[in-house]
Enzyme design. Structure first.
Site, short mmCIF file in Angstrom:
data_model
loop_
_atom_site.label_atom_id
_atom_site.label_comp_id
_atom_site.label_asym_id
_atom_site.label_seq_id
_atom_site.Cartn_x
_atom_site.Cartn_y
_atom_site.Cartn_z
CB THR A 175 50.08 26.76 11.11
OG1 THR A 175 50.72 25.90 10.21
CG2 THR A 175 50.74 26.21 12.30
CG ASP A 176 48.01 23.63 6.89
OD1 ASP A 176 49.18 23.98 7.53
OD2 ASP A 176 47.77 23.65 6.09
CD GLU A 177 53.79 23.39 8.73
OE1 GLU A 177 54.69 23.03 9.52
OE2 GLU A 177 54.28 23.83 7.64
CE1 TYR B 107 55.63 27.98 12.58
CE2 TYR B 107 54.71 26.15 11.52
CZ TYR B 107 54.63 27.53 11.66
OH TYR B 107 53.53 28.17 11.35
CE LYS C 158 51.64 29.43 14.87
NZ LYS C 158 51.72 31.13 15.26
P1 NAD Z 1 57.28 35.90 9.44
O1 NAD Z 1 58.23 35.01 9.58
O2 NAD Z 1 56.96 36.50 7.71
O3 NAD Z 1 57.26 37.26 10.17
C1 NAD Z 1 57.08 36.92 11.65
C2 NAD Z 1 57.20 38.47 12.30
O4 NAD Z 1 57.11 38.10 13.55
C3 NAD Z 1 58.28 39.04 11.81
O5 NAD Z 1 58.21 40.44 11.70
C4 NAD Z 1 59.19 38.97 13.29
O6 NAD Z 1 60.08 40.06 13.39
C5 NAD Z 1 58.06 39.13 14.25
N1 NAD Z 1 58.70 38.28 15.57
C6 NAD Z 1 59.10 37.09 15.52
N2 NAD Z 1 59.54 36.83 16.86
C7 NAD Z 1 58.91 37.95 17.50
C8 NAD Z 1 58.94 38.14 19.03
N3 NAD Z 1 59.43 37.34 20.00
N4 NAD Z 1 58.25 39.28 19.25
C9 NAD Z 1 57.59 40.23 18.35
N5 NAD Z 1 57.77 39.97 17.11
C10 NAD Z 1 58.36 38.82 16.73
O7 NAD Z 1 55.69 35.21 9.45
P2 NAD Z 1 54.41 34.79 8.54
O8 NAD Z 1 54.72 34.08 7.51
O9 NAD Z 1 53.97 36.42 8.15
O10 NAD Z 1 53.48 34.16 9.38
C11 NAD Z 1 52.69 35.30 10.30
C12 NAD Z 1 51.87 34.08 11.28
O11 NAD Z 1 51.13 33.16 10.50
C13 NAD Z 1 52.57 33.07 12.09
O12 NAD Z 1 52.19 32.90 13.37
C14 NAD Z 1 52.69 31.84 11.34
O13 NAD Z 1 52.92 30.83 12.21
C15 NAD Z 1 51.24 31.81 10.85
N6 NAD Z 1 50.97 31.14 9.55
C16 NAD Z 1 51.95 31.36 8.41
C17 NAD Z 1 51.66 30.83 7.31
C18 NAD Z 1 52.70 30.85 6.01
O14 NAD Z 1 52.39 30.09 5.30
N7 NAD Z 1 53.58 31.75 6.06
C19 NAD Z 1 50.46 29.69 7.24
C20 NAD Z 1 49.63 29.58 8.27
C21 NAD Z 1 49.92 30.14 9.33
O1 DAU Z 2 51.01 24.92 6.33
C1 DAU Z 2 51.33 26.36 6.85
C2 DAU Z 2 52.90 26.56 7.05
O2 DAU Z 2 53.47 26.54 5.87
C3 DAU Z 2 53.00 27.68 7.88
O3 DAU Z 2 52.59 27.54 9.14
C4 DAU Z 2 54.75 27.89 7.89
O4 DAU Z 2 55.00 29.11 8.83
C5 DAU Z 2 55.24 28.15 6.42
O5 DAU Z 2 56.64 28.05 6.63
C6 DAU Z 2 54.73 27.03 5.69
O6 DAU Z 2 55.57 25.81 6.08
P1 DAU Z 2 55.98 24.74 4.93
O7 DAU Z 2 57.11 23.76 5.57
O8 DAU Z 2 54.89 23.84 4.35
O9 DAU Z 2 56.67 25.81 3.81
P2 DAU Z 2 57.84 25.76 3.10
O10 DAU Z 2 57.66 26.86 2.01
O11 DAU Z 2 59.24 25.58 4.01
O12 DAU Z 2 57.89 24.47 2.26
C7 DAU Z 2 56.67 23.92 1.45
C8 DAU Z 2 57.03 22.85 0.92
O13 DAU Z 2 58.11 22.95 0.13
C9 DAU Z 2 57.26 21.58 1.95
O14 DAU Z 2 56.73 20.15 1.44
C10 DAU Z 2 58.72 21.51 1.72
C11 DAU Z 2 59.27 22.09 0.17
N1 DAU Z 2 60.35 22.58 0.15
C12 DAU Z 2 60.64 23.55 0.78
C13 DAU Z 2 62.02 24.28 0.63
C14 DAU Z 2 62.13 25.61 1.52
C15 DAU Z 2 61.47 22.14 -0.78
O15 DAU Z 2 61.10 21.16 -1.58
N2 DAU Z 2 62.51 22.55 -0.86
C16 DAU Z 2 62.82 23.67 -0.33
O16 DAU Z 2 63.96 24.52 -0.37
#
Ligand code: NAD
Ligand code: DAU
Length: 325
Positions: free
Chosen positions: A112-114, A137, A141
């Site tokens: 992730t970019d985080e 988190y 990562k």
């Molecule tokens: P998600 O939370 O929707 O899904 C996570 C999945 O992983 C679920 O199916 C869960 O059951 C499984 N899981 C969790 N712990 C596990 C374990 N110990 N063993 C096996 N399975 C397990 O996640 P997502 O949003 O689809 O993200 C997928 C990947 O992409 C993550 O690695 C996340 O860090 C990365 N990512 C997400 C975002 C985003 O905005 N959602 C952005 C950049 C990177």
């Molecule tokens: O940047 C990539 C990441 O994006 C991934 O690695 C993470 O898994 C994914 O959860 C996401 O992280 P963020 O913290 O950026 O996403 P989130 O949707 O939780 O929040 C987006 C922005 O919105 C952040 O600035 C927090 C704000 N927010 C979020 C929630 C849930 C609010 O203001 N209110 C809220 O209730």
């Protein structure tokens, strides 16, 4: 594919299965994992934890590559309790690396970019930048990423890392900003904006994110890191205004609440490395968000059951005092 029942992983499994690849999904089915995300998608399913060597061996039998989507992914939950994040995102990644080393297979680590932390206005993170994670988190990562890079250098494991930006689209668990606010808006519930809402995120559609991961899996250079940005940096309040408009909801639902602890102000990726190799995002945010809102409108049966039960406990803990409810 680990984590293939989650938001992005399930779309990736669908993408590969549709192209005719044979896919094994290893997923623990945590609160975020949902078998329904793979309805109609051809795959073999193994339920298990990526930190469990035996489960990984069983699922990995005969696989030529592993793409690791499995993670604990929600920043707010990591602030409430980080234990599972360290277990899955660090220890789990290490177990997968050991498997890749023994099986002589490729491992793509979906990161992730985080991990770069806050980025000042006018700047963007490049793959060579230091990691400065802010939340439990992103620190977990970053720990996984560092394990990957150390296994490349020390043992010659064929592993690569993608670092994607904020991803959106259908099937996203309704704890993240976009699906939470869409579903709350449909139900006339408050939209809890953290702080002033001027934080900046770079939005990437799940289909573009999956295309980039597939590109890296097939054509990436072992040991390399690839940023995957959406070229769409927006303030949260701008995203919220578009959601209200698309949901036909009243802007009186917006509530500014206490900020997230350690909240990163801005992320910004320089994705020039992947662009120069031929990948670029294709979806524009306006139509992507419109289509996402339509999907949630048509799929109440997917998200309504999620927003009851254990989710309600989480919601109370995260928002009750913020909203004064
Ligand atoms: P998600 O939370 O929707 O899904 C996570 C999945 O992983 C679920 O199916 C869960 O059951 C499984 N899981 C969790 N712990 C596990 C374990 N110990 N063993 C096996 N399975 C397990 O996640 P997502 O949003 O689809 O993200 C997928 C990947 O992409 C993550 O690695 C996340 O860090 C990365 N990512 C997400 C975002 C985003 O905005 N959602 C952005 C950049 C990177
Ligand atoms: O940047 C990539 C990441 O994006 C991934 O690695 C993470 O898994 C994914 O959860 C996401 O992280 P963020 O913290 O950026 O996403 P989130 O949707 O939780 O929040 C987006 C922005 O919105 C952040 O600035 C927090 C704000 N927010 C979020 C929630 C849930 C609010 O203001 N209110 C809220 O209730």
């Amino acid at each position: 594919m680990t984590g293939g029942c989650g938001f992005i992983g399930s779309r990736f499994v669908e993408r590969l299965a549709t192209a005719g690849d044979s896919v094994v999904v290893l997923d623990k089915l945590t609160y975020a994992g949902n078998l329904a995300n793979l309805d109609g998608v051809s795959h073999e399913f193994v339920r298990g934890d990526i930190a469990d060597r035996e489960a990984v061996q069983r699922a990995g039998e005969g696989c030529g590559a592993c793409v690791n989507f499995a993670a604990e992914t929600h920043v707010d939950r990591s602030i409430l309790r980080a234990h599972e994040f360290i277990h899955t995102d660090v220890l789990g990644t290490y177990v997968l690396l050991e498997w890749a080393r023994e099986a002589d297979a490729r491992l793509v680590q979906v990161s992730t970019d985080e991990v770069y932390g806050d980025v000042a206005a006018g700047e963007s993170s490049s793959e060579r930048d230091a990691l400065r994670p802010s939340s439990p988190y992103s620190a977990s990562k970053a720990g996984g990423d560092l394990q990957v890079l150390s296994h490349v250098r020390t043992f010659g494991v064929d592993a690569l890392i993608t670092r994607g930006s904020n991803t959106y689209g259908p099937h996203q668990y309704p704890e993240k900003l976009i699906p939470l606010f869409i579903t709350n808006a449909f139900d006339g519930k408050e939209l809890p904006v953290y702080g002033d809402g001027k934080q900046v995120r770079d939005w990437l559609h799940a289909s573009d994110h999956c295309a980039a991961i597939e590109f890296v899996m097939r054509h990436g250079q072992g040991g390399e890191v690839y940023n995957v940005g959406g070229d769409c940096e927006l303030e949260n309040l701008t995203v919220v205004a578009r959601i209200l408009e698309l949901c036909d909801a009243d802007d009186g639902l917006v509530r500014h609440v206490d900020d997230r602890l350690g909240h990163d102000r801005r992320y910004s990726l320089d994705s020039g490395k992947l662009h120069s190799l031929g990948w670029a995002p294709e979806r524009d945010f306006r139509s992507g968000l419109e289509e996402t809102v339509a999907w949630y409108r048509e799929h109440r049966a997917w998200w309504e059951p999620i927003k009851s039960g254990a989710y309600r406990e989480y919601y109370e803990q995260q928002y009750a005092s913020r909203l004064g409810t």
